[in-house]
Design a protein around this motif. Sequence first.
Motif, short mmCIF file in Angstrom:
data_model
loop_
_atom_site.label_atom_id
_atom_site.label_comp_id
_atom_site.label_asym_id
_atom_site.label_seq_id
_atom_site.Cartn_x
_atom_site.Cartn_y
_atom_site.Cartn_z
N VAL A 56 0.84 -1.20 0.00
CA VAL A 56 0.00 0.00 0.00
C VAL A 56 0.87 1.25 0.00
O VAL A 56 0.64 2.20 -0.77
CB VAL A 56 -0.95 0.00 1.22
CG1 VAL A 56 -1.68 1.34 1.31
CG2 VAL A 56 -1.95 -1.14 1.11
N LEU A 57 1.90 1.27 0.85
CA LEU A 57 2.79 2.44 0.92
C LEU A 57 3.52 2.65 -0.40
O LEU A 57 3.67 3.79 -0.86
CB LEU A 57 3.79 2.26 2.07
CG LEU A 57 3.19 2.26 3.49
CD1 LEU A 57 4.28 1.97 4.52
CD2 LEU A 57 2.51 3.58 3.78
N LEU A 58 3.98 1.56 -1.01
CA LEU A 58 4.65 1.66 -2.31
C LEU A 58 3.71 2.22 -3.37
O LEU A 58 4.10 3.07 -4.18
CB LEU A 58 5.15 0.28 -2.75
CG LEU A 58 5.77 0.18 -4.15
CD1 LEU A 58 7.00 1.07 -4.26
CD2 LEU A 58 6.10 -1.27 -4.49
N THR A 59 2.47 1.77 -3.35
CA THR A 59 1.48 2.26 -4.32
C THR A 59 1.30 3.76 -4.21
O THR A 59 1.33 4.48 -5.22
CB THR A 59 0.13 1.55 -4.10
OG1 THR A 59 0.29 0.14 -4.31
CG2 THR A 59 -0.94 2.09 -5.06
N PHE A 60 1.15 4.28 -2.99
CA PHE A 60 0.92 5.71 -2.82
C PHE A 60 2.20 6.52 -3.02
O PHE A 60 2.14 7.69 -3.42
CB PHE A 60 0.30 5.98 -1.45
CG PHE A 60 -1.16 5.66 -1.41
CD1 PHE A 60 -2.10 6.56 -1.91
CD2 PHE A 60 -1.62 4.44 -0.93
CE1 PHE A 60 -3.46 6.26 -1.90
CE2 PHE A 60 -2.98 4.13 -0.91
CZ PHE A 60 -3.90 5.05 -1.41
N LEU A 61 3.35 5.91 -2.78
CA LEU A 61 4.61 6.58 -3.11
C LEU A 61 4.72 6.81 -4.61
O LEU A 61 5.12 7.90 -5.06
CB LEU A 61 5.78 5.72 -2.61
CG LEU A 61 7.18 6.26 -2.93
CD1 LEU A 61 7.43 7.58 -2.19
CD2 LEU A 61 8.25 5.23 -2.53
N LEU A 62 4.34 5.81 -5.40
CA LEU A 62 4.39 5.94 -6.86
C LEU A 62 3.34 6.93 -7.37
O LEU A 62 3.56 7.62 -8.36
CB LEU A 62 4.21 4.57 -7.51
CG LEU A 62 5.36 3.58 -7.28
CD1 LEU A 62 5.01 2.21 -7.84
CD2 LEU A 62 6.64 4.10 -7.89
N ILE A 63 2.20 6.98 -6.69
CA ILE A 63 1.19 7.98 -7.04
C ILE A 63 1.76 9.38 -6.84
O ILE A 63 1.59 10.27 -7.68
CB ILE A 63 -0.09 7.79 -6.20
CG1 ILE A 63 -0.81 6.51 -6.62
CG2 ILE A 63 -1.03 8.99 -6.37
CD1 ILE A 63 -1.97 6.13 -5.73
N GLY A 64 2.45 9.58 -5.72
CA GLY A 64 3.07 10.88 -5.46
C GLY A 64 4.11 11.23 -6.50
O GLY A 64 4.21 12.39 -6.94
N LEU A 65 4.89 10.23 -6.92
CA LEU A 65 5.89 10.46 -7.97
C LEU A 65 5.23 10.90 -9.26
O LEU A 65 5.67 11.85 -9.92
CB LEU A 65 6.70 9.18 -8.19
CG LEU A 65 7.69 9.20 -9.37
CD1 LEU A 65 8.81 10.21 -9.11
CD2 LEU A 65 8.28 7.80 -9.60
N HIS A 66 4.14 10.21 -9.62
CA HIS A 66 3.45 10.54 -10.86
C HIS A 66 2.78 11.91 -10.80
O HIS A 66 2.77 12.65 -11.79
CB HIS A 66 2.40 9.48 -11.17
CG HIS A 66 1.59 9.76 -12.40
ND1 HIS A 66 2.11 9.66 -13.66
CD2 HIS A 66 0.30 10.17 -12.56
CE1 HIS A 66 1.18 9.98 -14.55
NE2 HIS A 66 0.08 10.30 -13.90
N GLN A 67 2.26 12.28 -9.65
CA GLN A 67 1.64 13.59 -9.53
C GLN A 67 2.68 14.71 -9.63
O GLN A 67 2.36 15.81 -10.09
CB GLN A 67 0.87 13.67 -8.20
CG GLN A 67 -0.39 12.83 -8.19
CD GLN A 67 -1.12 12.85 -6.87
OE1 GLN A 67 -0.53 13.18 -5.83
NE2 GLN A 67 -2.40 12.50 -6.87
#
Length: 325
Positions: A56-67
Amino acid sequence: MAVELRLFERIESGKSLFAVERISLMYNALTSVLIFILYPEMDHPGTMLLERLGIVLLTFLLIGLHQSFPCRMTAFVRMVVQISLLAYWYPDTYEFNRIFSNLDHVFAAAEQAVFHCQPAVEFSEHCPSEWFSEPFNMGYFFYYPMMLIVTVWYFVFRFKWFEKICFVLVVSFFIYYLFYIFVPVAGPQFYFPVIGMDNVSSGIFPPIGDYFNHHAFLLPGPGYEHGFFYNLVEASQQVGERPTAAFPSSHVAISTIVMIMAWRVSHKLAYCLLPFYLLLCCATVYIQAHYLIDSIVGFVSSFFVYVLATKMYNRWFASRAFVTK
């Protein structure tokens, strides 16, 4: 230069979570609830829950990167990470079904009743030479490269469909994984060594209860032992294979779905992949990873799963697809 510009072309998705991330988080949550329900009986439930939190943390970290960098490349990374996590979710099914009674005796008996033999044994015994072993093992090893090739093809040539095919692929896996959790079938390569080949030859298939709850050792498979692809398959199986997920064959089912995707985007691509697909389907039985009925049901079920996953995307996510800027 043109390819580089396309990689960093700005995109807007109209959402913080991609479809594949949403379904992955749903599967994560569902199996987490199942862990809590089965907690006293499981081997290392605390570690499994921590691993899920890490995903879950990895998923939201990548979302932050993409944003921060909303381009095709960061979108690609987000999608591919979710697809690559399937390598975690597959052996994870074993952690659930190992506590249930094994059902291989039912499927081996059904195989015997239908074919009056064990095709997985007959196939490898009648075709032991390098000329059969190496092509079949090459096809089996090509399972993941097939997915990668088709996924990258969509990313490069049909980017507007990229999110959809990633979603359909991951959902298809999850549908089969949920089935495997509750239907513990290990396959001939695990079951036959336990009961002994004398029993197999005599058509006797005794139940073994929860044997695989405490034993997951995999003996070398049949074929030409000095072959390059034979050893690649053996190495990959020793690392990632578990006594789980035999019925129906996800190798046959998912590779069939991948072939449908390839055909839809490029007939030439599908024709190029076809020999590897056919060898893969044969290899599932040849290396004794599956009973023949596993492969047949895997092929038939793949069309229903593909339609279901596609309908899920079209209903829930199609209106919020990528928009390039």
